[in-house]
Design a protein around this motif. Structure first.
Motif, mmCIF file in Angstrom:
data_model
loop_
_atom_site.group_PDB
_atom_site.id
_atom_site.type_symbol
_atom_site.label_atom_id
_atom_site.label_comp_id
_atom_site.label_asym_id
_atom_site.label_seq_id
_atom_site.Cartn_x
_atom_site.Cartn_y
_atom_site.Cartn_z
ATOM 1 N N VAL A 74 14.829 68.954 54.161
ATOM 2 C CA VAL A 74 14.105 68.087 55.086
ATOM 3 C C VAL A 74 12.894 67.524 54.355
ATOM 4 N N LEU A 75 12.825 66.198 54.275
ATOM 5 C CA LEU A 75 11.696 65.544 53.628
ATOM 6 C C LEU A 75 10.547 65.308 54.603
ATOM 7 N N GLU B 42 13.414 55.976 60.258
ATOM 8 C CA GLU B 42 14.260 55.035 59.513
ATOM 9 C C GLU B 42 13.463 54.327 58.425
ATOM 10 N N GLU B 43 12.221 53.965 58.737
ATOM 11 C CA GLU B 43 11.380 53.294 57.744
ATOM 12 C C GLU B 43 11.075 54.220 56.576
ATOM 13 N N PHE B 44 10.763 55.486 56.872
ATOM 14 C CA PHE B 44 10.496 56.460 55.816
ATOM 15 C C PHE B 44 11.746 56.673 54.955
ATOM 16 N N PHE C 93 13.504 63.565 64.950
ATOM 17 C CA PHE C 93 14.328 62.968 63.908
ATOM 18 C C PHE C 93 13.895 63.568 62.581
ATOM 19 N N LEU C 94 14.858 63.950 61.761
ATOM 20 C CA LEU C 94 14.591 64.522 60.453
ATOM 21 C C LEU C 94 15.096 63.571 59.377
ATOM 22 N N VAL C 95 14.319 63.377 58.343
ATOM 23 C CA VAL C 95 14.778 62.636 57.175
ATOM 24 C C VAL C 95 15.197 63.694 56.169
ATOM 25 N N VAL C 96 16.471 63.677 55.811
ATOM 26 C CA VAL C 96 17.027 64.724 54.953
ATOM 27 C C VAL C 96 17.695 64.123 53.724
#
Length: 57
Positions: free
Chosen positions: A6-7, A22-24, A46-49
């Protein structure tokens, strides 16, 4: 094994018309990381992975 790192986490209740996760993720992809956005229903976020264990720098 299907490991993920996970970022960043973003609350699901963001401002209308705003998609910070989404932007990240898009910025991360522009830097060459295969980032994607997934929903964590348990934490309502929401997770950015990144799949495969590639960590953030």
């Amino acid at each position: 094994m299907n490991s993920r790192v996970v970022l960043e986490r973003f609350p699901a209740g963001g401002p209308r018309g705003s998609w910070p996760a989404e932007e990240f993720a898009q910025v991360q992809r522009a830097q060459g990381k295969p980032a994607e956005v997934v929903m964590d229903l348990h934490s309502d976020a929401f997770l950015v992975v990144v799949r495969g264990g590639e960590s953030a720098e």
